[in-house]
Write an enzyme that holds these catalytic residues in place. Sequence first.
Site, PDB file in Angstrom:
ATOM      1  N   GLY A  16       0.831  -1.199   0.000  1.00 13.20           N
ATOM      2  CA  GLY A  16       0.000   0.000   0.000  1.00 13.20           C
ATOM      3  C   GLY A  16       0.858   1.238   0.000  1.00 13.20           C
ATOM      4  O   GLY A  16       1.452   1.583  -1.009  1.00 13.20           O
ATOM      5  N   GLN A  17       0.894   1.913   1.137  1.00 12.88           N
ATOM      6  CA  GLN A  17       1.630   3.156   1.303  1.00 12.88           C
ATOM      7  C   GLN A  17       1.204   4.185   0.264  1.00 12.88           C
ATOM      8  O   GLN A  17       2.025   4.797  -0.414  1.00 12.88           O
ATOM      9  CB  GLN A  17       3.147   2.911   1.273  1.00 12.88           C
ATOM     10  CG  GLN A  17       3.590   1.997   2.401  1.00 12.88           C
ATOM     11  CD  GLN A  17       5.038   1.620   2.318  1.00 12.88           C
ATOM     12  OE1 GLN A  17       5.532   1.213   1.272  1.00 12.88           O
ATOM     13  NE2 GLN A  17       5.736   1.744   3.432  1.00 12.88           N
ATOM     14  N   HIS A  18      -0.120   4.355   0.166  1.00 15.29           N
ATOM     15  CA  HIS A  18      -0.679   5.344  -0.738  1.00 15.29           C
ATOM     16  C   HIS A  18      -2.127   5.633  -0.329  1.00 15.29           C
ATOM     17  O   HIS A  18      -2.669   4.977   0.554  1.00 15.29           O
ATOM     18  CB  HIS A  18      -0.642   4.858  -2.194  1.00 15.29           C
ATOM     19  CG  HIS A  18      -1.476   3.644  -2.449  1.00 15.29           C
ATOM     20  ND1 HIS A  18      -0.959   2.371  -2.394  1.00 15.29           N
ATOM     21  CD2 HIS A  18      -2.793   3.503  -2.761  1.00 15.29           C
ATOM     22  CE1 HIS A  18      -1.924   1.495  -2.647  1.00 15.29           C
ATOM     23  NE2 HIS A  18      -3.043   2.159  -2.876  1.00 15.29           N
ATOM     24  N   ALA A  19      -2.710   6.608  -0.981  1.00 14.64           N
ATOM     25  CA  ALA A  19      -4.126   6.939  -0.837  1.00 14.64           C
ATOM     26  C   ALA A  19      -4.701   7.085  -2.235  1.00 14.64           C
ATOM     27  O   ALA A  19      -3.971   7.123  -3.221  1.00 14.64           O
ATOM     28  CB  ALA A  19      -4.300   8.241  -0.056  1.00 14.64           C
ATOM     29  N   ARG A  61      -3.335   4.212   3.339  1.00 12.93           N
ATOM     30  CA  ARG A  61      -3.396   2.841   3.830  1.00 12.93           C
ATOM     31  C   ARG A  61      -2.047   2.163   3.708  1.00 12.93           C
ATOM     32  O   ARG A  61      -1.319   2.375   2.733  1.00 12.93           O
ATOM     33  CB  ARG A  61      -4.478   2.042   3.110  1.00 12.93           C
ATOM     34  CG  ARG A  61      -4.197   1.496   1.730  1.00 12.93           C
ATOM     35  CD  ARG A  61      -4.439   2.388   0.521  1.00 12.93           C
ATOM     36  NE  ARG A  61      -5.496   3.347   0.587  1.00 12.93           N
ATOM     37  CZ  ARG A  61      -6.743   3.140   0.217  1.00 12.93           C
ATOM     38  NH1 ARG A  61      -7.098   2.012  -0.315  1.00 12.93           N
ATOM     39  NH2 ARG A  61      -7.629   4.100   0.315  1.00 12.93           N
TER      40      ARG A  61
END
Length: 133
Positions: free
Chosen positions: A47-50, A95
């Site tokens: 993830g490590q993004h929106a 997330r």
Amino acid sequence: MQIVKYVFQQHGDERGQLVALEEHKDIPFEIKRVYYMYDTGKGVTRGQHAHKSLEQILICIHGSCKLMLDNGKEKKIVSLEKPYEGLYISNNIWREMYDFSSDAVLMVLASDVYKEEDYIRNYDEFLKFVNMK
């Protein structure tokens, strides 16, 4: 923070369990993309993004994992470990999925097809984006 954990209806007998999911009934949006991740290595964070507009339901259909969810003001940790539970994540939520069990299979139901322009991949840019709203 608009995060809802759904418990999906299970149908079971001596043959086993079945969970059926229908858009606009069990899933609050039209499903345009389905993908899943597995064989995630120990210590790996995904993830490590929106997303600017995308909505998702995440279901750990086998094994378990944790999610750190952040709306720019508060953070929540949620565990997914039951194949009949799904986590709804609205847009504008950062997330990070982590702590995958070795047998984890995390399936994602998405409200739109893949569009790179919908991603916010830098946390500082995410904070600027959500604070402008």
